[in-house]
Write a protein that holds these residues in place. Structure first.
Motif, PDB file in Angstrom:
ATOM      1  N   ILE A 172       0.849  -1.190   0.000  1.00  8.56           N
ATOM      2  CA  ILE A 172       0.000   0.000   0.000  1.00  8.56           C
ATOM      3  C   ILE A 172       0.885   1.241   0.000  1.00  8.56           C
ATOM      4  CG2 ILE A 172      -1.782   1.301   1.222  1.00  8.56           C
ATOM      5  CD1 ILE A 172      -2.658  -1.233   2.589  1.00  8.56           C
ATOM      6  N   LEU A 173       0.623   2.153  -0.922  1.00 11.31           N
ATOM      7  CA  LEU A 173       1.311   3.444  -0.963  1.00 11.31           C
ATOM      8  C   LEU A 173       0.323   4.532  -0.550  1.00 11.31           C
ATOM      9  CD1 LEU A 173       3.216   3.123  -4.370  1.00 11.31           C
ATOM     10  CD2 LEU A 173       3.961   2.391  -2.088  1.00 11.31           C
ATOM     11  N   GLU A 174       0.693   5.319   0.449  1.00  4.84           N
ATOM     12  CA  GLU A 174      -0.189   6.360   0.977  1.00  4.84           C
ATOM     13  C   GLU A 174       0.552   7.695   0.981  1.00  4.84           C
ATOM     14  OE1 GLU A 174      -2.602   8.944   2.385  1.00  4.84           O
ATOM     15  OE2 GLU A 174      -3.394   6.916   2.033  1.00  4.84           O
ATOM     16  N   VAL A 178       2.241   9.319  -5.171  1.00 10.67           N
ATOM     17  CA  VAL A 178       2.408   8.748  -6.504  1.00 10.67           C
ATOM     18  C   VAL A 178       2.373   9.867  -7.539  1.00 10.67           C
ATOM     19  CG1 VAL A 178       1.358   7.255  -8.252  1.00 10.67           C
ATOM     20  CG2 VAL A 178       1.453   6.513  -5.860  1.00 10.67           C
ATOM     21  N   THR A 179       3.362   9.883  -8.407  1.00 12.34           N
ATOM     22  CA  THR A 179       3.434  10.893  -9.466  1.00 12.34           C
ATOM     23  C   THR A 179       3.148  10.318 -10.843  1.00 12.34           C
ATOM     24  OG1 THR A 179       5.836  10.512  -9.626  1.00 12.34           O
ATOM     25  CG2 THR A 179       5.074  12.315  -8.190  1.00 12.34           C
ATOM     26  N   TRP A 220       2.862  -3.090 -14.258  1.00  7.42           N
ATOM     27  CA  TRP A 220       2.643  -1.707 -13.860  1.00  7.42           C
ATOM     28  C   TRP A 220       3.926  -1.136 -13.267  1.00  7.42           C
ATOM     29  CZ3 TRP A 220      -1.435   1.385 -14.779  1.00  7.42           C
ATOM     30  CH2 TRP A 220      -2.631   0.775 -15.186  1.00  7.42           C
ATOM     31  N   ARG A 221       4.209   0.093 -13.632  1.00  2.34           N
ATOM     32  CA  ARG A 221       5.342   0.825 -13.071  1.00  2.34           C
ATOM     33  C   ARG A 221       4.768   2.043 -12.351  1.00  2.34           C
ATOM     34  NH1 ARG A 221      11.009   1.972 -13.967  1.00  2.34           N
ATOM     35  NH2 ARG A 221      11.459   4.188 -13.605  1.00  2.34           N
ATOM     36  N   VAL A 222       5.025   2.115 -11.046  1.00  2.78           N
ATOM     37  CA  VAL A 222       4.495   3.199 -10.220  1.00  2.78           C
ATOM     38  C   VAL A 222       5.667   4.001  -9.662  1.00  2.78           C
ATOM     39  CG1 VAL A 222       3.097   3.785  -8.208  1.00  2.78           C
ATOM     40  CG2 VAL A 222       2.483   1.794  -9.608  1.00  2.78           C
ATOM     41  N   GLU A 223       5.650   5.306  -9.903  1.00 11.25           N
ATOM     42  CA  GLU A 223       6.730   6.179  -9.447  1.00 11.25           C
ATOM     43  C   GLU A 223       6.209   7.125  -8.373  1.00 11.25           C
ATOM     44  OE1 GLU A 223       8.049   8.151 -12.962  1.00 11.25           O
ATOM     45  OE2 GLU A 223       8.525   6.288 -14.029  1.00 11.25           O
ATOM     46  N   THR A 224       7.035   7.431  -7.393  1.00 13.06           N
ATOM     47  CA  THR A 224       6.636   8.333  -6.313  1.00 13.06           C
ATOM     48  C   THR A 224       7.491   9.595  -6.306  1.00 13.06           C
ATOM     49  OG1 THR A 224       8.149   7.557  -4.578  1.00 13.06           O
ATOM     50  CG2 THR A 224       6.131   6.268  -4.937  1.00 13.06           C
ATOM     51  N   SER A 274      -4.307  12.908 -12.568  1.00 13.56           N
ATOM     52  CA  SER A 274      -3.019  13.626 -12.691  1.00 13.56           C
ATOM     53  C   SER A 274      -1.821  12.688 -12.773  1.00 13.56           C
ATOM     54  CB  SER A 274      -2.840  14.580 -11.490  1.00 13.56           C
ATOM     55  OG  SER A 274      -2.702  13.846 -10.279  1.00 13.56           O
ATOM     56  N   TRP A 275      -2.004  11.393 -12.391  1.00 16.60           N
ATOM     57  CA  TRP A 275      -0.842  10.482 -12.407  1.00 16.60           C
ATOM     58  C   TRP A 275      -1.118   9.129 -13.061  1.00 16.60           C
ATOM     59  CZ3 TRP A 275      -2.595   6.326  -9.777  1.00 16.60           C
ATOM     60  CH2 TRP A 275      -3.473   6.518  -8.696  1.00 16.60           C
TER      61      TRP A 275
END
Length: 330
Positions: free
Chosen positions: A34-36, A104-105, A114-118, A325-326
């Motif tokens: 989980i990313l918060e 998350v950006t 999936w590639r998730v960038e912060t 937005s992301w």
């Protein structure tokens, strides 16, 4: 070389939905992260909710997966504090460990993953992405002609806690949904002179009607009766109870029950917790849409040509999802 964190599922958002998803996946031994973006779980309730907020659904409809039923001592309609304590106990019970301060950006799919960038420069790769960031990510304030020159206080409902600081003041509440109506009541209870902007039809339903929650009663009937019949019964009850509202400047939409309204518009009907009685008594005023703010003053001109002076304007105009937005999707 960048550091890449790999998992099966990335969940964005540590609110009730994100936490529940994590528990359900973990029960199936599916790795998840989980990313918060905030530093706490359930941040909307903890950081952006007014003090008197309560759930409008009875507690038996608000259990999270695999958790025991709410205690008998828990109020039927849980307060903000009750609900956040319940979520905290859920996190502790299932040892959920979100990664906080991870804004998350970018999230994009390619090459089968999936590639998730912060914002911290971290990268997460996963087979699946769950967006649990909710619809209430970014406070929304509409453009109002002349607002930049308003001489009083302006505030979005996300920054409102209670009406203590507005005691004895004239406050205009823009927005007649659940938040706007309940904040108007809270302002009145704290001695402020509240006015609520109502531009179109409002669908009201009682929190309690003859000792029962109107929507709660409908949900009980849904177990045995088709939705269209339940909606007809509940809407007829509401139409009778609120039949006098037009003389106060509020008109109801065409007969429609709360369940059809929710399924067709995505919007929750207004659950009246006492605001209508204050409107009937004249303690809360109903005004039409805003035309403009008279430049450099505290004067607001309304669509009917009248003007009034206010110490503060409070926008209960909702939120927008941040996902656009992301999140990059075809």
């Amino acid at each position: 070389m960048e550091t890449v964190h790999r998992t099966t599922v990335v969940i964005i958002g540590a609110g009730p939905a994100g936490l529940a998803t994590s528990v359900c996946l973990s029960k199936l031994a599916i790795a998840n992260t989980i990313l918060e973006k905030e530093n706490v779980t359930c941040s909307l309730w903890k950081h952006r909710a007014y003090d008197r907020l309560r759930l409008h659904l009875a507690k038996q409809y608000c259990n999270l997966p695999f958790a025991p039923p709410h205690a008998a001592s828990t109020p039927t309609f849980m307060s903000k504090d009750h609900f956040t304590a319940y979520v905290e106990s859920y996190v502790s019970r299932f040892q959920i460990e979100p990664r906080f301060d991870c804004l998350v950006t970018r999230a994009a799919h390619g090459m089968g993953k999936w590639r998730v960038e912060t914002a911290r420069g971290e990268v997460y790769e996963a087979e699946f992405l769950v967006v649990a960031a909710g619809e209430n990510g970014v406070p929304f304030v509409p453009e109002v002609d002349g607002m930049e020159g308003f001489g009083g206080v302006t505030l979005h409902s996300s920054g409102y806690r209670n009406g203590e600081e507005f005691k004895g003041k004239d406050v205009l509440v823009v927005g007649c949904g659940n938040s706007g109506m309940e904040i108007g009541l809270d302002l009145c209870n704290h001695g402020a002179r509240a006015s609520i902007v109502v531009r179109g039809p409002v669908s009201f339903f009682c929190l309690l009607f003859l000792g029962q929650g109107m929507v709660h009663l409908g949900m009980q009937m849904l177990k045995y009766v088709k939705m269209k019949y339940v909606d007809s019964i509940v809407a007829s009850m509401a139409s009778f109870y609120y039949r006098d509202l037009p003389k106060y400047g509020i008109h109801r939409p065409a007969l429609q029950g709360p369940f059809t309204h929710k399924s067709t518009t995505g919007k929750t009907p207004v659950i009246d917790v006492g605001t209508v009685d204050r409107i009937r008594s004249g303690q809360i005023q109903v005004v039409p849409g805003i035309e403009r703010v008279l430049k450099g003053t505290n004067e607001v001109e309304f669509a009917d040509g009248t003007t009034r002076r206010f110490h503060a304007i409070l926008f209960a105009t909702g939120y927008r999802s941040s996902a656009n937005s992301w999140l990059e999707v075809n």
